[in-house]
Design an enzyme around this catalytic site. Structure first.
Site, PDB file in Angstrom:
ATOM      1  N   GLU A 151       0.845  -1.195   0.000  1.00 13.24           N
ATOM      2  CA  GLU A 151       0.000   0.000   0.000  1.00 13.24           C
ATOM      3  C   GLU A 151       0.880   1.244   0.000  1.00 13.24           C
ATOM      4  OE1 GLU A 151      -3.358   0.212  -0.397  1.00 13.24           O
ATOM      5  OE2 GLU A 151      -2.510   2.182  -0.723  1.00 13.24           O
ATOM      6  N   LEU A 250      10.607  17.753  -1.248  1.00 13.95           N
ATOM      7  CA  LEU A 250      11.801  18.594  -1.134  1.00 13.95           C
ATOM      8  C   LEU A 250      11.539  19.735  -0.150  1.00 13.95           C
ATOM      9  CD1 LEU A 250      13.225  18.935  -4.775  1.00 13.95           C
ATOM     10  CD2 LEU A 250      14.098  17.557  -2.899  1.00 13.95           C
ATOM     11  N   CYS A 260       5.613   5.163   9.193  1.00 15.87           N
ATOM     12  CA  CYS A 260       6.169   4.463   8.025  1.00 15.87           C
ATOM     13  C   CYS A 260       7.635   4.756   7.741  1.00 15.87           C
ATOM     14  CB  CYS A 260       5.329   4.794   6.806  1.00 15.87           C
ATOM     15  SG  CYS A 260       3.581   4.481   7.092  1.00 15.87           S
TER      16      CYS A 260
HETATM   17  C1  UGA Z   1       4.274   7.624   3.725  1.00 16.01           C
HETATM   18  C2  UGA Z   1       4.376   7.566   2.196  1.00 16.01           C
HETATM   19  O1  UGA Z   1       4.345   8.870   1.652  1.00 16.01           O
HETATM   20  C3  UGA Z   1       3.249   6.719   1.613  1.00 16.01           C
HETATM   21  O2  UGA Z   1       3.414   6.584   0.206  1.00 16.01           O
HETATM   22  C4  UGA Z   1       3.265   5.330   2.254  1.00 16.01           C
HETATM   23  O3  UGA Z   1       2.217   4.514   1.784  1.00 16.01           O
HETATM   24  C5  UGA Z   1       3.132   5.480   3.762  1.00 16.01           C
HETATM   25  O4  UGA Z   1       4.235   6.296   4.246  1.00 16.01           O
HETATM   26  C6  UGA Z   1       3.145   4.098   4.353  1.00 16.01           C
HETATM   27  O5  UGA Z   1       4.163   3.392   4.217  1.00 16.01           O
HETATM   28  O6  UGA Z   1       2.112   3.649   4.862  1.00 16.01           O
HETATM   29  P1  UGA Z   1       2.848   9.071   5.466  1.00 16.01           P
HETATM   30  O7  UGA Z   1       3.699   8.441   6.514  1.00 16.01           O
HETATM   31  O8  UGA Z   1       1.375   9.107   5.659  1.00 16.01           O
HETATM   32  O9  UGA Z   1       3.082   8.326   4.054  1.00 16.01           O
HETATM   33  O10 UGA Z   1       3.313  10.566   5.333  1.00 16.01           O
HETATM   34  P2  UGA Z   1       4.086  11.515   4.291  1.00 16.01           P
HETATM   35  O11 UGA Z   1       3.141  12.507   3.757  1.00 16.01           O
HETATM   36  O12 UGA Z   1       4.852  10.745   3.322  1.00 16.01           O
HETATM   37  O13 UGA Z   1       5.077  12.286   5.292  1.00 16.01           O
HETATM   38  C7  UGA Z   1       6.035  11.582   6.071  1.00 16.01           C
HETATM   39  C8  UGA Z   1       6.886  12.548   6.849  1.00 16.01           C
HETATM   40  O14 UGA Z   1       7.773  13.263   5.991  1.00 16.01           O
HETATM   41  C9  UGA Z   1       6.109  13.642   7.608  1.00 16.01           C
HETATM   42  O15 UGA Z   1       6.649  13.780   8.900  1.00 16.01           O
HETATM   43  C10 UGA Z   1       6.320  14.901   6.791  1.00 16.01           C
HETATM   44  O16 UGA Z   1       6.267  16.067   7.561  1.00 16.01           O
HETATM   45  C11 UGA Z   1       7.722  14.656   6.257  1.00 16.01           C
HETATM   46  N1  UGA Z   1       8.008  15.388   5.001  1.00 16.01           N
HETATM   47  C12 UGA Z   1       7.338  15.086   3.863  1.00 16.01           C
HETATM   48  C13 UGA Z   1       8.981  16.383   4.985  1.00 16.01           C
HETATM   49  O17 UGA Z   1       9.614  16.661   6.024  1.00 16.01           O
HETATM   50  N2  UGA Z   1       9.267  17.028   3.817  1.00 16.01           N
HETATM   51  C14 UGA Z   1       8.608  16.735   2.664  1.00 16.01           C
HETATM   52  O18 UGA Z   1       8.922  17.366   1.623  1.00 16.01           O
HETATM   53  C15 UGA Z   1       7.630  15.746   2.688  1.00 16.01           C
END
Ligand code: UGA
Length: 435
Positions: A151, A250, A260
């Site tokens: 997923e 980015l 995750c």
């Molecule tokens: C992530 C993946 O994006 C999904 O594709 C995957 O399915 C999911 O894990 C999983 O394995 O179940 P998620 O953990 O919901 O999804 O959140 P993200 O939106 O990816 O963000 C993860 C973290 O990265 C957050 O703490 C966010 O603040 C940080 N982030 C994200 C940044 O610091 N910079 C960015 O540019 C993007």
């Protein structure tokens, strides 16, 4: 199609409702009876955009049922999805207890052909391991196939991600199972990738680890921007215009959290190690992230030297906005570090306080943003909730003991800030008081 989904967590619940919405008959099995009752009564058990509406729509169409009776649910279904938790152990191994338990349970009720689809994030080799376990439990190989269908949904956008996935990955070794999966996903506009189970399992880890590495890369670059006086937002923007790089993931900040990325980066390093590979780049992404989430504490100590007894405000507890999930949230590590140095912590989050209260009983949980600022020496923005973007700077000036903001998510407008007498630090943005 008749589908059984085991587990009503983020993945299980969204999977159940999404398949029910497109007119499959879905039974979602959840061991927590309180959750089962709530869900059957149309009350969402997690905060997720659009989930309440979807739940009630599927209940009205009678396409979904929640139960804790695994036996009938398995017997009455053609496809069984596993969506149970695979938490991380202290030694970074994946804890497969729940998967094994469910496999042992369902083995008792497989009396005709079923496709068993694993959606939980599991180490490479799990599909094979599950098949062996089912055979060991006495089920005929004619009666089942095991498929890996990782997923990729993001919390906060889970439903949209499910219906508009960039790709749907299906790892299986059987033509019969492949055709059933093809039929199941026939109405989706996403690219279907059929491959081996091992490849499918690795795609999941590779995708999350790559995105996490991208974030750590931009965060290290932001730290360099701080030193050389460059601006990370312009750097990210310009880099992102190169289609080979893409603008997504980015955004510099205080690092990634959630259930995750931290778990899956460690899981990939662990799997690689098991097979004699030293996955240096992902190990570095993890190290950079662990240092990055401590950056606000470093900035704070550079300003005050001593924070014992000082009130520090934490704005945002969740690991990202539009979720109530606090797992591995940078805010928790920051709060812990502040308390260890004797600071008094006040916090505010638009969605969450309950779970955090158990973890940190000695901090003050405020009902609103401005209460959390009263008498504070510094406010640290840990989550980019919309509410914080329009913070009233005149109130910041009057309520705080000293108007200092560490913007861990780079959300405040630099030109607005400049009009007020606020000591402001963000992550790698130029023309400010960055240290
Ligand atoms: C992530 C993946 O994006 C999904 O594709 C995957 O399915 C999911 O894990 C999983 O394995 O179940 P998620 O953990 O919901 O999804 O959140 P993200 O939106 O990816 O963000 C993860 C973290 O990265 C957050 O703490 C966010 O603040 C940080 N982030 C994200 C940044 O610091 N910079 C960015 O540019 C993007």
């Amino acid at each position: 199609m008749k589908i059984c989904v085991i587990g009503a967590g983020y993945v299980g619940l969204v999977t159940s409702l999404a398949f029910a919405k497109i007119n499959n008959k879905v039974i979602c099995v959840e061991k927590d009876i309180e959750k089962v009752e709530k869900l059957n009564n149309g009350i969402p058990t997690i905060y997720e955009n659009g989930l309440g509406e979807l739940l009630n729509e599927c209940l009205s169409s009678n396409n979904i049922l929640f139960t804790n009776d695994i036996s009938e649910s398995v017997k009455n279904s053609d496809i069984i999805f596993l969506a149970v938790g695979t938490p991380q152990k202290m030694n970074w191994d994946v804890d497969m207890t729940q998967v094994h338990k469910v496999i042992n349970q369902i083995s008792n009720y497989i009396d005709s052909y079923k496709v068993i689809v694993n959606k939980s994030t599991v180490p490479v080799g799990t599909q094979k391991e599950i098949s062996h376990l089912i055979i060991k439990n006495g089920v005929s190989t004619k009666n089942f196939d095991v498929v890996s269908n990782p997923e990729f949904l993001k919390e906060g956008k889970a439903i949209d991600d499910f219906f508009n996935a960039d790709r749907i990955v299906i790892g299986c070794n059987s033509l019969k199972a492949k055709n059933i999966m093809k039929k199941l996903y026939a109405s989706f506009n996403s690219k279907l990738i059929f491959t081996t189970p091992e490849t499918a399992e690795l795609i999941k880890y590779a995708s999350n680890a790559f995105l996490a590495t991208k974030i750590s890369f931009i965060n290290e670059l932001a730290n360099l921007c701080n030193k050389v006086g460059a601006d990370i937002e312009t750097v990210s923007y310009a880099m992102g215009l190169d289609k080979r790089i893409s603008p997504l993931f980015l955004r510099a900040g205080i690092g990634f959290g959630g259930s995750c990325f931290p778990k899956d980066t460690r899981g990939l390093v662990k799997t690689a190690k098991k097979y004699g590979c030293d996955f240096k780049i992902v190990k570095s992404a993890i190290d950079v992230n662990e240092a990055q989430r401590m950056l606000p504490v470093k900035f704070l100590l550079a300003k005050y030297k001593e924070i014992k007894g000082k009130i520090i405000s934490i704005l945002g507890l969740t690991f990202k906005p539009n979720t109530d999930d606090i797992r591995e949230s940078p805010s928790l590590y920051i709060i812990d570090a502040l308390l260890n140095r004797g600071a008094k912590v006040k916090c505010y989050d638009p969605k969450v306080s309950i779970g955090v209260k158990d973890m940190f009983p000695n901090i003050e949980y405020c009902e609103n943003l401005y209460d959390s600022l009263i008498d504070s020496y510094c406010a640290i923005i840990c989550t980019e909730w919309d509410e914080f973007k329009s913070i009233d700077f005149s109130k910041v000036n009057t309520l705080m003991k000293y108007p200092m903001i560490i913007d861990g998510r780079n959300i405040l407008n630099l030109n607005d800030i400049k009009k007020h007498n606020i000591y402001y630090i963000s992550i790698g943005r130029s023309n400010i008081d960055n240290i």
